[in-house]
Design an enzyme around this catalytic site. Structure first.
Site, mmCIF file in Angstrom:
data_model
loop_
_atom_site.group_PDB
_atom_site.id
_atom_site.type_symbol
_atom_site.label_atom_id
_atom_site.label_comp_id
_atom_site.label_asym_id
_atom_site.label_seq_id
_atom_site.Cartn_x
_atom_site.Cartn_y
_atom_site.Cartn_z
ATOM 1 N N HIS A 56 12.510 -12.397 -5.094
ATOM 2 C CA HIS A 56 11.756 -11.142 -5.135
ATOM 3 C C HIS A 56 12.407 -10.162 -6.116
ATOM 4 O O HIS A 56 13.202 -9.313 -5.733
ATOM 5 C CB HIS A 56 11.712 -10.541 -3.735
ATOM 6 N N HIS A 58 11.616 -7.535 -9.578
ATOM 7 C CA HIS A 58 10.652 -6.875 -10.468
ATOM 8 C C HIS A 58 11.303 -6.729 -11.846
ATOM 9 O O HIS A 58 12.255 -5.961 -12.006
ATOM 10 C CB HIS A 58 10.260 -5.505 -9.913
ATOM 11 N N ASP A 150 2.609 -8.193 -4.152
ATOM 12 C CA ASP A 150 3.655 -7.277 -3.713
ATOM 13 C C ASP A 150 3.549 -5.918 -4.386
ATOM 14 O O ASP A 150 3.321 -5.814 -5.594
ATOM 15 C CB ASP A 150 5.035 -7.859 -3.988
ATOM 16 N N HIS A 177 3.145 -8.731 1.215
ATOM 17 C CA HIS A 177 3.684 -7.383 1.394
ATOM 18 C C HIS A 177 2.957 -6.813 2.616
ATOM 19 O O HIS A 177 1.809 -6.380 2.507
ATOM 20 C CB HIS A 177 3.421 -6.554 0.133
ATOM 21 N N ASN A 276 9.883 1.105 -0.338
ATOM 22 C CA ASN A 276 8.764 0.560 0.425
ATOM 23 C C ASN A 276 8.996 -0.923 0.693
ATOM 24 O O ASN A 276 9.114 -1.691 -0.266
ATOM 25 C CB ASN A 276 7.463 0.751 -0.347
ATOM 26 N N ASP A 303 14.372 -7.475 -3.834
ATOM 27 C CA ASP A 303 13.315 -6.509 -4.154
ATOM 28 C C ASP A 303 13.814 -5.535 -5.221
ATOM 29 O O ASP A 303 13.568 -4.322 -5.155
ATOM 30 C CB ASP A 303 12.836 -5.764 -2.915
ATOM 31 N N HIS A 307 13.488 1.729 -11.929
ATOM 32 C CA HIS A 307 12.647 2.848 -12.368
ATOM 33 C C HIS A 307 13.436 3.697 -13.365
ATOM 34 O O HIS A 307 14.650 3.879 -13.197
ATOM 35 C CB HIS A 307 12.239 3.729 -11.185
#
Length: 428
Positions: A56, A58, A150, A177, A276, A303, A307
């Site tokens: 998982h 990103h 997700d 999710h 989240n 996860d 950002h």
């Protein structure tokens, strides 16, 4: 191909052994191995693990290269001891076609810091209304086997059933999710005492638990595989435990931050703690640790959600949700699971390497540290303890909740098929 001798490593935390790498594979494991012609790495009692696998991650590319790219994300992965990561589909454009997943897969192959396996979207545009090209993504060069929206929940039960039926044909898995959207409108943090005192919109545990309960029943009905992303509540643990007792083919993951942090931290209004699903209570944290230890929760997944500075350094309500995690995950697991006696290093190898590789069908990863196996390895200085300094991160983003916090363990070396990607804590 060159040879490397890792001398005196505690393989899976056991007795010191030598490990000889020849080319892309482990040639031998034993004592007093011949080092002639080999580069020698003095392990000095460090723990040697199979390369970590993250189900998982990103990576943000394509579309949000201001926060992360495949290159910077895989460099962060190598720094954290990972040799394979699964890249989530919520990119711009969404990874809902063979073309986009192949783009991400090829970027991973070009950069070479770890293997990148794209995750395909379940629905077109993550909109939850129409199934994406699941078969085409599976048959592409990327060979997608894991599908997830997700960031958004597949909340339509009919769509979820159809997805489970479709992936069953080729042994795929739908990673959910779990968030009932009607129950979390305007949610800013965990619903409970702290949210009431702070006046922030609450994200109730039942919004996660109700979706998990529905989906394990759908998986049982269809006879397919479902995986629960970032499970975060004690109630969710009990539902998964019940489902497994019935023989339902369900697996679940927990993030490092849900093993350590609680909603009490939100009292600071620091958006670095906005995530989240949200940080939950101490009771939930303890339940998650016990469930990871007893196998109810199968794996740890980061996860990793990078950002840019402007998306987190703002007022709480406007801040993006998410934390980076690749470079601190193993340290948090040592702190919460190993140093507390809940898991030994062999257990860590299972939850962070073997099991995620098995769930995601990551060929060549999660294998034992033994002769003839691919040399995907991670060497960890478990005696180290020091503060987290995000200025030294390889990730393009710095939104970590651990800045300045002392954590144990430091990855010193990572090998991907015998090639060093991290040497003495520095990227090769």
């Amino acid at each position: 191909m060159s040879k490397t001798l890792i001398r005196g490593a505690n393989v899976l935390g056991g007795e010191p052994l030598d490990v000889l790498i020849d080319g892309e594979t482990v040639e031998a494991v034993g004592t007093d191995l011949d080092a002639e012609g080999a580069e020698v790495v003095e392990a000095g009692g460090k723990v040697l693990l199979p390369g970590l696998v993250d189900l998982h991650t990103h990576l943000r590319e394509p579309g949000r290269e201001d926060s992360e790219t495949v290159l910077t994300g895989t460099r962060a992965a190598a720094s954290g001891g990972y040799t394979a990561v699964f890249a989530m589909a919520n990119t711009f454009p969404v990874a809902d076609t063979a073309g986009v997943v192949e783009q991400v897969w090829r970027l991973g192959r070009e950069h070479g810091y770890c293997d990148v396996q794209p995750i395909g979207a379940v629905t077109v545009g993550l909109e939850g209304r129409k199934l994406a090209e699941l078969g085409a993504m599976h048959e592409s060069a990327a060979g997608v086997t894991v599908f997830s929206d997700d960031g958004k929940c597949v909340d339509d039960a009919v769509i979820m059933r159809r997805a489970l039926e479709y992936v069953k044909a080729f042994g795929g898995v739908v990673a959910q999710h779990a968030q009932e959207p009607r129950l979390t409108e305007g949610a800013q943090m965990n619903e409970g005492v702290v949210s009431a005192e702070l006046g922030l919109g609450g994200w109730p545990a039942v919004a996660e638990e109700s979706i998990i309960a529905r989906d394990v029943l759908l998986a049982e009905h269809v006879g397919s595989r479902v995986h629960i992303c970032h499970l975060s509540t004690a109630g969710s643990v009990e539902i998964v435990r019940w489902a497994k007792s019935r023989g339902i083919d369900v697996t679940a993951e927990v993030t490092p931050h849900h093993l350590l942090l609680t909603d009490e931290l939100v009292r600071s209004y620091n958006p670095v703690y906005k995530v989240n699903p949200p940080l939950r209570t101490e009771r939930d944290v303890l339940a998650l640790r016990e469930a990871l230890a007893d196998g109810t929760i199968d794996i740890v997944a980061t996860d990793h959600a990078p950002h840019p500075h402007e998306d987190k350094d703002c007022e709480w309500a406007a801040a993006a949700m998410g934390m980076v995690g690749l470079e601190t995950a193993l340290s948090v697991v040592q702190e919460t699971m190993v140093d507390t006696g809940l898991l030994d290093w062999a257990g860590v190898a299972d939850r962070m390497s073997a099991a995620p590789a098995r769930i995601g069908r990551a060929a060549g990863h999660g294998r034992p540290v033994s002769a003839g196996e691919p040399a995907n390895l991670t060497l960890v200085d478990t005696a180290y303890r020091g503060p987290v300094d995000p200025a030294g991160f390889a990730s393009r983003s710095r939104n970590t909740p651990y800045e300045g916090r002392e954590l144990p363990g430091r990855v010193t070396h990572t090998w991907l098929r015998g090639k060093a990607t991290l040497i003495d804590g520095k990227l090769a």
